[in-house]
Design an enzyme around this catalytic site. Structure first.
Site, short mmCIF file in Angstrom:
data_model
loop_
_atom_site.label_atom_id
_atom_site.label_comp_id
_atom_site.label_asym_id
_atom_site.label_seq_id
_atom_site.Cartn_x
_atom_site.Cartn_y
_atom_site.Cartn_z
N ASP A 156 0.85 -1.19 0.00
CA ASP A 156 0.00 0.00 0.00
C ASP A 156 0.89 1.25 0.00
OD1 ASP A 156 -3.04 0.82 0.51
OD2 ASP A 156 -1.84 2.04 1.87
N HIS A 184 -7.43 -6.54 -0.25
CA HIS A 184 -6.26 -5.66 -0.28
C HIS A 184 -5.19 -6.03 0.75
CE1 HIS A 184 -3.99 -2.01 -0.88
NE2 HIS A 184 -4.20 -1.61 0.35
#
Length: 297
Positions: free
Chosen positions: A103, A273
């Site tokens: 991320d 994610h």
């Protein structure tokens, strides 16, 4: 797992909290939003058996300082954070390291690869495509899915005030909504509590928003300059992406990275994610394969 804490001072005076554990060559693990170093706990035992694992809290996250943003949004630029990584390696006495980023940490990792290629051995990018490429890929569906990119980048203090009304609720909703199961079940309780705590602190909440303001203003422009100049990541790179994550919505995310790096291997895992927490065994296997086969630069 026992981790030793080091407090390291960046060249602008920001204090960085860094944990170190394991034994072997240095491996830096960089977390993303809205997390901190604890996101690596599910995969850390496997990595620490082979590497000296270096786990910074990025500036503005976890136990690191959260300096005030500037008008040009450079304080939380990925170039600035990559310089923090240089300071960390210098303080710990390492000339080079392997780096894994997830991320926002992955954005720091690829900026580190481009700005400081002599300090990087191998690179793993988890669950992002380059900032410029992600903005360019937006259509209605991706804008809806990744709404936080625009929301958090709004001028201060709009997003800060809105999130502060229920910071814990916002963190829980965000984390759960980005998982495949749409739940919090994959998160280590200690880690989950720390994510809520940091978002409840006004300085760290402002810093996390500033991170996204830098993404819109500064990081995008730096990426565009690199593209214009034809700069490429030279280190061997693994791009690890989730079949139900954000890069999967861009079409062919591995092809995007091959325009940015000269030596890219890619692998996909079945998760949302937060791949390290949702699918730790798959992530560990992919990392073991990459680090076992890729030559050290």
């Amino acid at each position: 797992m026992k981790m030793n804490r080091h407090d390291i001072t960046a060249d602008d005076g920001t204090r960085l909290a860094v944990r170190v554990t394991g034994d072997g060559p240095p491996l830096v693990l960089l977390h993303g939003f809205p997390q901190n170093h604890r996101c690596w706990l599910p995969v850390l035992p496997d990595l620490a058996a082979r590497f000296t694992c270096i786990l910074p809290d990025l500036r503005g996250y976890g136990d690191s300082d959260a300096p005030q943003d500037d008008a040009e949004h450079t304080v939380y630029s990925k170039r600035r954070m990559a310089a923090d990584l240089v300071a960390t390696l210098d303080d710990l006495g390492y000339a080079q390291a392997d780096v894994i980023g997830h991320d926002r940490g992955a954005r720091v990792a690829y900026r580190f690869a481009l700005d400081h290629p002599d300090r990087l051995s191998r690179l793993v990018i988890l669950e992002v495509v380059p900032t410029l490429a992600f903005w360019q890929a937006w259509d209605a569906d991706l804008a809806h899915k990744a709404y936080h990119w625009n929301f958090l980048a709004q001028p201060a203090p709009l997003p800060e005030r809105m999130i502060a009304a229920d910071a814990g609720g916002y963190i829980d909703w965000t984390l759960a909504s980005w998982t495949l199961s749409k739940s919090l079940s994959c998160f280590v309780p200690e880690a989950l509590d720390s994510y809520r705590t940091q978002a409840a602190d006004p300085a760290h909440l402002a810093a996390m928003c500033a991170d996204y303001r830098a993404g819109y203003h500064t990081d995008r422009a730096v990426d565009a300059k690199d593209r214009a100049e034809g700069r490429m990541i030279q280190a061997p790179m693994l791009f690890l992406w989730a079949r139900h994550g954000f890069p999967a919505s861009t079409g062919d995310p591995a092809a995007i990275w091959r325009d940015w790096a000269v030596n890219v291997t890619d692998a996909a895992v079945t998760s949302g994610h937060f791949a390290m927490e949702e699918a730790p065994q798959e992530v560990s296997a992919a990392l073991a394969s990459f680090f076992g086969n890729a030559p050290v630069a």
